[in-house]
Write an enzyme that holds these catalytic residues in place. Structure first.
Site, PDB file in Angstrom:
ATOM      1  N   GLY A  52       0.785  -1.229   0.000  1.00 41.83           N
ATOM      2  CA  GLY A  52       0.000   0.000   0.000  1.00 41.83           C
ATOM      3  C   GLY A  52       0.811   1.269   0.000  1.00 41.83           C
ATOM      4  N   GLY A  53       1.749   1.401  -0.947  1.00 43.17           N
ATOM      5  CA  GLY A  53       2.558   2.609  -1.007  1.00 43.17           C
ATOM      6  C   GLY A  53       3.671   2.565   0.015  1.00 43.17           C
ATOM      7  N   GLN A 263      -7.172  -0.452  -8.784  1.00 45.73           N
ATOM      8  CA  GLN A 263      -6.540  -0.565  -7.474  1.00 45.73           C
ATOM      9  C   GLN A 263      -5.093  -0.096  -7.515  1.00 45.73           C
ATOM     10  OE1 GLN A 263      -7.143  -3.497  -4.388  1.00 45.73           O
ATOM     11  NE2 GLN A 263      -8.733  -4.481  -5.605  1.00 45.73           N
ATOM     12  N   SER A 265      -2.264   2.600  -6.324  1.00 47.72           N
ATOM     13  CA  SER A 265      -2.109   3.216  -4.998  1.00 47.72           C
ATOM     14  C   SER A 265      -2.366   4.720  -5.063  1.00 47.72           C
ATOM     15  CB  SER A 265      -0.713   2.925  -4.438  1.00 47.72           C
ATOM     16  OG  SER A 265      -0.587   1.559  -4.104  1.00 47.72           O
ATOM     17  N   ALA A 266      -3.539   5.070  -5.605  1.00 46.52           N
ATOM     18  CA  ALA A 266      -3.896   6.476  -5.785  1.00 46.52           C
ATOM     19  C   ALA A 266      -4.137   7.191  -4.465  1.00 46.52           C
ATOM     20  CB  ALA A 266      -5.139   6.578  -6.674  1.00 46.52           C
ATOM     21  N   HIS A 267      -4.260   6.427  -3.382  1.00 42.31           N
ATOM     22  CA  HIS A 267      -4.460   7.055  -2.070  1.00 42.31           C
ATOM     23  C   HIS A 267      -3.264   7.906  -1.662  1.00 42.31           C
ATOM     24  CE1 HIS A 267      -2.134   3.422  -1.127  1.00 42.31           C
ATOM     25  NE2 HIS A 267      -1.678   4.101  -0.093  1.00 42.31           N
ATOM     26  N   TYR A 273       1.515   6.680  -7.054  1.00 44.95           N
ATOM     27  CA  TYR A 273       0.924   6.797  -8.390  1.00 44.95           C
ATOM     28  C   TYR A 273       1.923   7.443  -9.349  1.00 44.95           C
ATOM     29  CZ  TYR A 273      -2.878   7.349 -11.774  1.00 44.95           C
ATOM     30  OH  TYR A 273      -3.699   7.256 -12.877  1.00 44.95           O
ATOM     31  N   CYS A 410     -11.571 -16.417   4.774  1.00 45.24           N
ATOM     32  CA  CYS A 410     -12.909 -16.690   4.255  1.00 45.24           C
ATOM     33  C   CYS A 410     -13.892 -15.752   4.942  1.00 45.24           C
ATOM     34  CB  CYS A 410     -13.317 -18.154   4.406  1.00 45.24           C
ATOM     35  SG  CYS A 410     -13.564 -18.724   6.081  1.00 45.24           S
ATOM     36  N   GLY A 492      -6.037   2.622   3.161  1.00 47.55           N
ATOM     37  CA  GLY A 492      -6.831   2.434   1.956  1.00 47.55           C
ATOM     38  C   GLY A 492      -7.000   3.686   1.132  1.00 47.55           C
TER      39      GLY A 492
END
Length: 557
Positions: A52-53, A263, A265-267, A273, A410, A492
């Site tokens: 996540g970056g 999806q 990592s534009a956050h 990005y 699950c 996120g």
């Protein structure tokens, strides 16, 4: 000057039954912390980045070493406090208290911006924990596969009569989270074309069997997609390129996918990005020398990216935001229609959240895959009528390669989670499992997150931004006796856009563990039912009544 976040050492979690801490309750977080930095798990372990970056497991390598030493020395009635990846205190509590309490990247709302966070980060005063990076329960890309699979399957039900055979999904991003998309698509019966700018990420997904093929040109990728869809053969290809360039080109050529999402990592506009027209080397250099220029270029590129997604949406292609905040950036850049297409939670997942159903996961501290296969069988035994879940477990065993410690995810909900936890604990007690199991979840769950552009987008009562709920969830899990509890900000979707909490509980085969498991794994999903019942969802209200939840201000008791 030496970078305190860089080290060439290789970290892997211990396996087996011999422990280096004083009990399994402290050995468990120790092993899971190390597992987060396993080179087969983490995206950039030498920089402490899990996914996540810049989502890290510890603030610096010195802090990692101090956390490890503290866990090894921690007594059964003590609790370690971790502040943004730094161990700051050990306090006497009691045996049923969490052994670790974690707070990552939390900022007072007015200052909850990337600019302020990055300033603190450079000074060594903060760490971005993402969701499961800084809370030590990342299990590799498998952690998001089933949620992505459930989303694609539901989209297939809504838009294509229940079958995605011969259909294809266009997306971007093959990092730790986005890397789940091609496999989830194939499991759902679709083909997938995923655009990724980093060749190393494509190779990582190929190596771990989340991706089938790679291509270096759009023509090559489309030839594969056309061949596979014509044959009704679900397969995936990673296209090396920039989504902000590839998607607009596909619109110009009149290429029509059957579903579009993203999806990347534009956050994180600086670290996550790649701007249009930039090389990877230029991007990496300018992140250090001129981060403002990187951010400006990345944000403009995101606008173009979302404009292309809107063009697909306008042409009738089901298009969804997958929770990376790219719509918000595009809107901030002047694209007023950025939110015309929906996020995946309100479009496809919220009915599950209303029943407390979400990403239940567990890992085998023994390191033995057979322990996971035995728990797979136990899940089927205890939930004999859930054929959809059985099908998922069968596909997971066949298609998902374990990364680091063997693990499984699950989606199960209130009333089932604690039953599974108690059964796993009994399997440890009886020796059926070689060592304890840890049970946790993503922070993306029904009662543990406030994220108006993702999990709590378009809530029925308008309570999208109310973040009391994840705070209450963390407090309740602490009071219930989870082994470690975490409270994060910005996962996120980035700084200023989310608050969320996590928990992990260790099944060590003891009576004490059984009591804690029953409390935690009932209360945790129950907060999700409570949160959605309070927002006025009939499914949640019915579930609360069916399960006998006491919700005086909600059910009018």
């Amino acid at each position: 000057m030496n970078n305190p976040r860089h080290n060439i050492r290789e970290v892997r979690s211990p396996r087996g039954t011999e422990i280096s801490a004083k009990s399994w309750l402290t050995e468990a977080p120790l092993r899971m912390l190390m597992n987060n930095l396993d080179p087969d798990v983490a995206e950039n372990p030498h920089e402490l980045v899990v996914y996540g970056g810049i989502g890290r497991a510890a603030r610096t390598w010195a802090d990692f070493d101090r956390i490890v030493a503290s866990l090894k020395d921690l007594n059964e009635d003590e609790t370690l406090l971790v502040q943004s990846g730094k161990p700051v205190g050990v306090f006497r509590t009691h045996k049923d208290a969490p052994r670790v309490l974690i707070a990552n990247s939390n900022l007072v709302p007015h200052w909850a911006t990337w600019d302020h966070f990055n300033e603190l980060d450079k000074k060594g005063l903060a760490m971005y924990g993402q969701m499961t990076a800084g809370s030590w329960i990342y299990i590799g890309t498998q952690g998001i596969v089933q949620g992505t699979y459930e989303t694609f399957v539901e989209a297939g039900r809504q838009h294509y009569g229940g079958s995605l055979k011969g259909k294809w999904i266009l997306t971007g991003g093959l990092g730790g989270m986005g890397g789940a998309q091609p496999l989830a698509a194939v499991m759902a019966g679709a083909c997938c074309l995923a655009v990724e700018c980093n060749p190393d990420s494509i190779d990582f997904r190929l190596r771990t069997r989340y991706l089938d093929e790679k291509a270096e040109t759009l023509e090559e990728a489309m030839e594969m997609i056309e061949r596979w869809t014509k044959a009704g053969e679900p397969k995936s290809v990673g296209l090396l390129g920039n989504a902000a360039e590839i998607l607009p080109e596909m619109v110009r050529r009149g290429i029509r996918p059957d579903m579009v999402t993203d999806q990347t990592s534009a956050h994180d506009p600086i670290n996550g990005y790649l701007p249009k027209g930039w090389t990877m080397a230029e991007w990496k250099a300018k992140r250090e020398s001129d981060p403002k220029a990187v951010e400006k270029a990345a944000r403009a590129s995101m606008r173009d990216h979302v404009e292309a997604m809107l063009a697909f949406w306008d042409s009738g292609v089901p298009t969804l935001d997958y929770g990376n905040n790219i719509r918000q950036v595009a809107k901030d850049e002047g694209l007023e229609r950025a939110f015309d297409f929906p996020g995946f939670v309100p479009a496809y997942i919220r009915p599950l959240f209303c029943r407390g159903i979400g990403p239940f996961r567990w890992a085998a501290l023994s390191g033995d895959p057979e322990d996971i296969y035995r728990t797979d069988r136990k899940v089927k035994e205890l939930l004999p009528d859930n054929k959809h879940l059985h099908n998922w477990l069968d596909m997971a065993r066949e298609r998902i390669a374990f990364q680091g410690l063997p693990a499984r995810i699950c989606w199960v909900g209130l009333g089932d989670r604690h039953r599974l936890g108690l059964a796993f604990n009994e399997m440890v007690r009886s020796g059926e499992l070689k060592a304890p199991i840890v049970i946790g979840r993503d922070h993306l769950d029904s009662g543990s997150v406030a994220s108006p552009n993702r999990e709590t987008e378009a809530m029925k009562d308008g309570s999208d931004a109310v973040s009391d709920w994840p705070l209450l969830n963390a407090l309740l899990n602490t009071a219930s006796g989870a082994t470690w509890v975490s409270l994060h900000h910005g996962g996120g979707v980035g700084m200023g856009f989310s608050q969320h909490s996590g928990m992990v509980i260790c099944c060590d085969g003891t009576d004490d563990a059984a009591r804690r498991i029953e409390r935690v794994l009932w209360n945790d999903p129950a907060t999700g039912v409570m949160r959605h019942a309070d927002a006025g969802y009939d499914i949640a209200v019915d579930c609360a009544r069916e399960k006998g939840l006491r919700l005086p201000g909600i059910l009018g008791e």
